[in-house]
Design a protein around this motif. Structure first.
Motif, PDB file in Angstrom:
ATOM      1  N   LEU A   1       3.780   0.006  15.545  1.00 27.11           N
ATOM      2  CA  LEU A   1       3.583  -1.439  15.637  1.00 27.11           C
ATOM      3  C   LEU A   1       3.574  -1.902  17.083  1.00 27.11           C
ATOM      4  CD1 LEU A   1       5.947  -2.690  12.796  1.00 27.11           C
ATOM      5  CD2 LEU A   1       3.509  -2.185  12.667  1.00 27.11           C
ATOM      6  N   GLN A   2       2.752  -2.880  17.356  1.00 25.49           N
ATOM      7  CA  GLN A   2       2.667  -3.542  18.660  1.00 25.49           C
ATOM      8  C   GLN A   2       2.974  -5.024  18.422  1.00 25.49           C
ATOM      9  OE1 GLN A   2       1.065  -1.979  21.629  1.00 25.49           O
ATOM     10  NE2 GLN A   2       1.270  -0.025  20.598  1.00 25.49           N
ATOM     11  N   LYS A   3       4.187  -5.295  17.954  1.00 26.84           N
ATOM     12  CA  LYS A   3       4.533  -6.659  17.574  1.00 26.84           C
ATOM     13  C   LYS A   3       4.477  -7.603  18.762  1.00 26.84           C
ATOM     14  CE  LYS A   3       7.630  -7.340  14.324  1.00 26.84           C
ATOM     15  NZ  LYS A   3       8.817  -7.261  13.437  1.00 26.84           N
TER      16      LYS A   3
ATOM     17  N   ASP B   1       2.664  -7.433  14.128  1.00 22.59           N
ATOM     18  CA  ASP B   1       1.639  -6.558  14.681  1.00 22.59           C
ATOM     19  C   ASP B   1       0.257  -7.142  14.363  1.00 22.59           C
ATOM     20  OD1 ASP B   1       0.595  -3.914  15.690  1.00 22.59           O
ATOM     21  OD2 ASP B   1      -0.115  -3.817  13.616  1.00 22.59           O
TER      22      ASP B   1
ATOM     23  N   ASN C   1       6.637  -4.823   8.990  1.00 22.78           N
ATOM     24  CA  ASN C   1       6.799  -5.877   9.989  1.00 22.78           C
ATOM     25  C   ASN C   1       7.980  -6.804   9.684  1.00 22.78           C
ATOM     26  OD1 ASN C   1       4.426  -6.149  12.105  1.00 22.78           O
ATOM     27  ND2 ASN C   1       3.560  -5.282  10.243  1.00 22.78           N
TER      28      ASN C   1
END
Length: 171
Positions: A12-14, A52, A137
């Motif tokens: 994840l690239q939150k 994300d 998430n």
């Protein structure tokens, strides 16, 4: 996608993103299919959820795709949001005829398809992917039938959000 989620291969690239922008972007991809439906959108433009972006787009895409597939022509697809205490909700409602109440608890299972199996193309993985990505998430999803109209309502629940105009990021 489901295999990647279950194996933990998704990183994840939150970040704080505006759901209204993700939804608008996704709806543009379905512009042709949506000509057969009335679209009603009422979203707060100042909300940002910590999520994300790739996951968010996939979730919205799968839910809009389902609403289009399962709703008859010339019916409405509605998208709106609400705040209830410390929780932010996004609702996606169609006029599909709804989900069999006896099967509501199965709707997010892999390979489940309940209506129009002979007319709708798909693997039955879309909603299970949506649920898995929401949980990944730290968010939640539920499905229910509309109380007012005959249709399905998918409810996205976010606890990590802000209504503030600015987000301060500390790296």
């Amino acid at each position: 996608e489901m295999t990647r989620i279950e194996s933990g291969a998704i990183k994840l690239q939150k970040q704080f993103l505006r759901p209204n922008i993700v939804i608008e972007k996704t709806l543009k991809r379905f512009e042709k299919e949506l000509t057969n439906h009335e679209l009603e959108i009422n979203l707060n433009k100042e909300v940002r959820v910590n999520f994300d972006p790739t996951s968010c787009e996939q979730i919205v895409q799968n839910l809009i795709d389902n609403a289009i597939k399962y709703s008859p022509r010339n019916t409405k697809i509605s998208i709106w949001d609400e705040f209830r205490g410390d929780i932010y909700f996004i609702f996606i409602q169609d006029e599909s005829g709804g989900i069999n109440p006896k099967k509501l608890n199965l709707i997010f299972n892999k390979f489940e398809r309940f209506a129009l199996k002979d007319k709708v193309v798909g693997s039955g993985l879309g909603l299970s992917i949506v649920k898995a990505l929401m949980e990944l998430n730290n968010a939640a999803i539920m499905a229910k039938n509309s109380e007012k109209k005959r249709g399905a309502v998918f409810v996205l629940e976010f606890k990590d959000f802000t209504k503030n105009e600015e987000i301060i990021s500390i790296n």
